[in-house]
Design a protein around this motif. Structure first.
Motif, PDB file in Angstrom:
ATOM      1  N   THR A 298       0.842  -1.193   0.000  1.00 18.34           N
ATOM      2  CA  THR A 298       0.000   0.000   0.000  1.00 18.34           C
ATOM      3  C   THR A 298       0.878   1.244   0.000  1.00 18.34           C
ATOM      4  OG1 THR A 298      -0.073   0.006   2.415  1.00 18.34           O
ATOM      5  CG2 THR A 298      -1.831  -1.183   1.267  1.00 18.34           C
ATOM      6  N   ALA A 299       0.304   2.375  -0.363  1.00 13.79           N
ATOM      7  CA  ALA A 299       1.085   3.618  -0.431  1.00 13.79           C
ATOM      8  C   ALA A 299       1.724   3.972   0.907  1.00 13.79           C
ATOM      9  CB  ALA A 299       0.195   4.752  -0.927  1.00 13.79           C
ATOM     10  N   ARG A 302       4.607   1.566   1.477  1.00 17.68           N
ATOM     11  CA  ARG A 302       5.664   1.832   0.502  1.00 17.68           C
ATOM     12  C   ARG A 302       6.487   3.054   0.917  1.00 17.68           C
ATOM     13  NH1 ARG A 302       2.614   0.904  -3.537  1.00 17.68           N
ATOM     14  NH2 ARG A 302       1.983   3.045  -3.990  1.00 17.68           N
TER      15      ARG A 302
END
Length: 322
Positions: A298-299, A302
């Motif tokens: 997921t962002a 990350r």
């Protein structure tokens, strides 16, 4: 060295002393000075030179000079279990918990048998016969006791891995200094965030949910060559469920991302196809020695991984004097 009443010197020519080709010569006496063993042979130990605890010393010398360790005896199509045990040994926290801990619960006998095998493998004295372990495995999971033609059937290592982790999940804990949590959950469980989207109802808001996972699957298909492709494929799919917008069953597309990484990420190469009949997929899949899963996260995760990476690079540059 004496020779026919004289002394055999370093510059002597044996042909002039009557020594014939192929003749046996007995050397009697002692060397004038001890000969140093070459550096590349320092780790070699001759078995006859070992007095006390000879068996253990031979094994230790073998590990020291080759880097290899003792293995497990195949007790009749038990290679699947042996391979699983060797993989689990690489998880040092689990190995220590099994050897030094006190398992409890209905699967404690299986955990103890596995701990005893790992203890013997750690000692490295001789090859290990995992008789008690395979017996406990077959009692708890009867499918591994199936026979064919009077012999035990071949089994799948991934099924053995999954079965063992399931059995250990509620009976083995990490030591207090590591938090005392359930070992399997703490070491192998991550979290996936899954988004479901209905293509037939574009105005319907996507739904998002999270769930734990214990492995990622690499689905091998025609034309696939790389591990990253298979992992991305395994995180996508479809399902059918009732749409609250349309009031009927619809097909939803699903896309999962890793929202929490486990300390040990397990990857399963799905090499068996069960369409019509069981078929093994032998297509070679290329994989890196260091697996980068940032693109599967997921962002927020990350971004967190990127921060740690930058810090690691700074440390590496400092250590390299850059």
């Amino acid at each position: 060295m004496g020779f026919r009443g004289g002394v055999l010197r370093d510059d002597a020519v044996l042909a002039k002393l009557g020594v014939k080709n192929g003749q046996t010569v007995m050397l009697v006496g002692s060397a004038e000075a001890s000969v140093e063993r070459p550096a590349e042979l320092q780790n070699i130990v001759f078995e006859e030179d070992i007095a006390a605890n000879k068996e253990a010393a031979v094994a230790a010398a073998a590990q020291s000079s080759t880097g290899y360790h003792v293995g497990l005896v195949n007790l009749g199509n038990t290679c699947y279990m042996n391979a699983t045990v060797q993989c689990l040994r690489k998880v040092t926290e689990l190995e220590s918990a099994l050897i030094d801990g006190t398992p409890s619960g209905p699967n404690a006998d299986l955990a103890r048998a596995l701990g005893q095998v790992m203890s013997k493998l750690r000692e490295g004295i001789a090859v290990v016969e995992p008789t008690e372990l395979v017996g406990a495995l077959r009692r708890h999971f009867p499918r591994f006791a199936e026979t064919e033609g009077g012999r035990h059937k071949q089994q799948d290592a991934e099924e053995c891995w999954t079965s063992l982790l399931m059995a250990l999940s509620d009976c083995v804990r990490l030591p207090p200094q590591l938090g005392g949590a359930l070992a399997v959950e703490r070491l192998f469980d991550g979290e996936l965030e899954t988004t479901q989207t209905c293509a037939e109802a574009p105005d319907e808001a996507p739904s998002t949910s999270t769930a734990p996972f214990r492995k990622l699957s690499c689905h091998i298909e025609a034309g696939m060559m790389f591990l990253a492709e298979g992992l991305k494929k395994g995180l996508q799919g479809t399902l059918e469920k009732r749409s609250p917008t349309l009031g009927r069953n619809c097909t939803y597309s699903t896309r999962s991302e890793i929202s929490r990484l486990p300390p040990y990420l397990v990857v399963h190469f799905v090499r068996f196809s069960f369409v019509k009949n069981v078929r093994k997929i032998v297509r070679p899949i290329q994989f890196p020695m260091t697996l980068d899963v940032a693109d599967l996260c997921t962002a927020p995760l990350r971004a967190a991984v990127s921060t740690v990476r930058r810090a690691d690079r700074v440390v590496e540059d400092l250590n390299a004097g850059l």
